[in-house]
Scaffold this motif. Sequence first.
Motif, short mmCIF file in Angstrom:
data_model
loop_
_atom_site.label_atom_id
_atom_site.label_comp_id
_atom_site.label_asym_id
_atom_site.label_seq_id
_atom_site.Cartn_x
_atom_site.Cartn_y
_atom_site.Cartn_z
N LYS A 232 6.86 9.83 37.19
CA LYS A 232 5.84 9.98 36.15
C LYS A 232 4.67 10.82 36.68
O LYS A 232 4.16 11.70 36.00
CB LYS A 232 5.35 8.61 35.68
CG LYS A 232 4.31 8.69 34.59
CD LYS A 232 3.88 7.31 34.14
CE LYS A 232 2.79 7.43 33.10
NZ LYS A 232 2.27 6.15 32.68
N ASN A 233 4.24 10.54 37.92
CA ASN A 233 3.16 11.31 38.51
C ASN A 233 3.53 12.78 38.67
O ASN A 233 2.69 13.66 38.47
CB ASN A 233 2.76 10.73 39.87
CG ASN A 233 2.05 9.40 39.74
OD1 ASN A 233 1.51 9.08 38.69
ND2 ASN A 233 2.08 8.61 40.80
N THR A 234 4.76 13.04 39.04
CA THR A 234 5.23 14.42 39.17
C THR A 234 5.22 15.13 37.83
O THR A 234 4.78 16.28 37.73
CB THR A 234 6.65 14.45 39.78
OG1 THR A 234 6.61 13.82 41.06
CG2 THR A 234 7.16 15.88 39.92
N ALA A 235 5.66 14.45 36.78
CA ALA A 235 5.66 15.04 35.43
C ALA A 235 4.23 15.32 34.98
O ALA A 235 3.94 16.39 34.42
CB ALA A 235 6.36 14.12 34.45
N GLU A 236 3.31 14.39 35.22
CA GLU A 236 1.91 14.59 34.83
C GLU A 236 1.31 15.78 35.57
O GLU A 236 0.57 16.58 34.97
CB GLU A 236 1.11 13.32 35.09
CG GLU A 236 1.44 12.20 34.13
CD GLU A 236 0.74 10.89 34.47
OE1 GLU A 236 -0.08 10.86 35.40
OE2 GLU A 236 1.02 9.90 33.78
#
Length: 84
Positions: A3-7
Amino acid sequence: MMKNTAEATYRAEASYVVQQRLGMMLSTPYGLGGNNTMPVANLPSGILTTKLLSDGRFKFLVTWQVPGESQHSYEAVTSIFTAR
């Protein structure tokens, strides 16, 4: 972690969109114009809004929303001066 990578990817894309729009505006200074809104294809429900704040001062706001999450945004303000 995913999720952090996508954000981070979405924030980077939003920054890139603003840089592209600014580059377009600088290459055609006679078409600086005022306020407009345009879709951003590479962001989920992405929208780029450009606002003329004052003479030569612009605000760029990119918003996007991943389904099931709150809306995110990226904002940049710059001044563009042209020779007269």
